[in-house]
Design an enzyme around this catalytic site. Structure first.
Site, PDB file in Angstrom:
ATOM      1  N   CYS A 130      51.756  12.583   9.741  1.00 59.48           N
ATOM      2  CA  CYS A 130      52.033  11.286  10.396  1.00 59.48           C
ATOM      3  C   CYS A 130      51.162  10.153   9.871  1.00 59.48           C
ATOM      4  CB  CYS A 130      51.849  11.443  11.901  1.00 59.48           C
ATOM      5  SG  CYS A 130      50.343  12.285  12.364  1.00 59.48           S
ATOM      6  N   GLY A 161      48.751  13.028  18.334  1.00 58.89           N
ATOM      7  CA  GLY A 161      48.745  13.875  17.145  1.00 58.89           C
ATOM      8  C   GLY A 161      48.596  15.352  17.496  1.00 58.89           C
ATOM      9  N   HIS A 243      48.580   5.681  15.716  1.00 59.59           N
ATOM     10  CA  HIS A 243      47.444   5.903  14.820  1.00 59.59           C
ATOM     11  C   HIS A 243      47.098   4.598  14.100  1.00 59.59           C
ATOM     12  CE1 HIS A 243      47.789  10.065  15.587  1.00 59.59           C
ATOM     13  NE2 HIS A 243      48.255  10.515  14.441  1.00 59.59           N
TER      14      HIS A 243
END
Ligand code: A2P
Length: 334
Positions: A130, A161, A243
């Site tokens: 990712c 995550g 993120h």
């Protein structure tokens, strides 16, 4: 009539699987039949797709008969176990796990970066890590224009995550810390509430973590630059699902922040959010539930005497561009 496809989601109850379902619906993917697959624990639960109730089934080797596209997000072990059943059934597996990403016969694809690689598949296409996908959406257009020479990344990665359990642990632990209750870290190595942890995935002999080496190796594969110098430090932070990354980029040619902003403004999947005077820059809360990767804090690297270095900051929704959206975009390319 345009073609419709039979689609399966393996891991439909997980943090990414749930977003895959929503993304198929939101992007009007031409789904004929939809199968939602998970472990026996979830069999019989239901989800809603285009206003209709779909019953979640236990995944078995027979689940893929008649399926055209199988979106997998149930972990590497499950992907390895089921690859043969999916391919033998004639379906294409789009796999979100790290199981096959570095295999030579498996294309690793971000549609904004290397869409042409999809054509080389033999039944399996891998969705990248990712953090790597989010980074490359912003870095690839600059690389195409000015040729990247070196990349240093520091990441600020959300609890998502670690899947649905990671998000639940952050919320529950925050409450426990505020109430002075004892905590018991499970999804993360240490307490994540009001903390950060410079440790994602396991440590390797060279002192890097597996997560950090995914950034290195997967970026090189997708940019088709097998020797590109890249280094990364990956950090888990108490953000819920987007993120962020601080990137230091060195190019073969001069590049100014204005040029970079112009290139990125014209690039698909990117939104330039770069007006520090107005306190506008990428932040995880703003990237959450957005398809685009936010890019800002673009500035010339003052540690250099030339104009070949840039600093920038990116935020992207880990569950969308980092996973579910990218997988659905690969299905659209197919
Ligand atoms: P389940 O909810 O039934 O355990 P996450 O990454 O958010 O933790 O999600 C993992 C996903 O993988 C879930 O949908 C989970 O289903 C699924 N999964 C885990 N083990 C299996 C299994 N043995 N067979 C099929 N799906 C599985």
């Amino acid at each position: 009539m345009s073609k419709e496809f039979n689609v399966a989601i393996a891991g439909a109850t997980g943090a990414v699987g749930v977003e895959m379902l929503k993304t198929l619906e939101k992007r009007h993917f031409p789904v004929k039949n939809l199968k939602l697959l998970a472990s026996a624990r979830s069999a019989g639960k239901t989800a809603t797709f285009r206003g209709e109730t779909v019953v979640i089934e236990e995944m078995t080797p027979d689940s893929f008969k008649g399926v055209d596209i199988a979106l997998f997000s149930a972990g590497s072990d499950i992907s390895r176990e089921y690859r043969k059943f999916v391919v033998d059934a004639g379906a294409v597996m789009i796999d979100n796990s790290s199981a096959f990403r570095m295999d030579d016969d498996v294309p690793l694809v971000v549609p904004e970066v290397n869409p042409e690689d999809v054509a080389r598949h033999h039944g399996v296409i891998a969705n990248p890590n990712c953090t790597t996908a989010i980074m490359l959406v912003a870095v690839a257009p600059l690389h195409r224009a000015k040729k990247l020479r070196r990349l240093i990344a520091s990441t600020y990665q959300a609890a998502s995550g670690a899947g649905a359990k990671g998000m639940a642990e952050l919320i529950e632990q925050t409450r426990q810390v505020l109430n002075g209750e004892p905590i018991a870290p499970k999804a993360f190595a240490h307490r994540i509430a009001f903390n950060l942890i410079p440790h994602i995935d396991s440590f390797m002999d060279n002192g890097y973590t597996k997560e950090e080496l995914k950034m290195v190796n997967e970026s090189r594969k997708m940019l088709h630059c097998p020797d590109l110098p890249i280094s990364c430090t990956s950090v888990r932070i108490p953000a819920l699902r987007a993120h962020s990354e601080s990137l230091n980029l060195e190019f073969a040619e001069d590049i100014t922040p204005d040029e970079a902003r112009a290139i990125l403004s014209a690039s698909p999947g990117v939104q330039v959010v770069d007006d520090p005077a107005a306190k506008r820059y990428p932040m995880p809360v703003d990237a959450t539930e957005k398809y685009d990767v936010l890019v800002g804090r673009i500035r010339q690297d003052i540690s250099r005497s030339d104009r070949r270095g840039l600093e920038m900051f990116v935020s992207g929704d880990q569950l969308l561009k980092g996973a579910a959206l990218n997988a659905v975009q690969i299905a659209e390319l197919l």
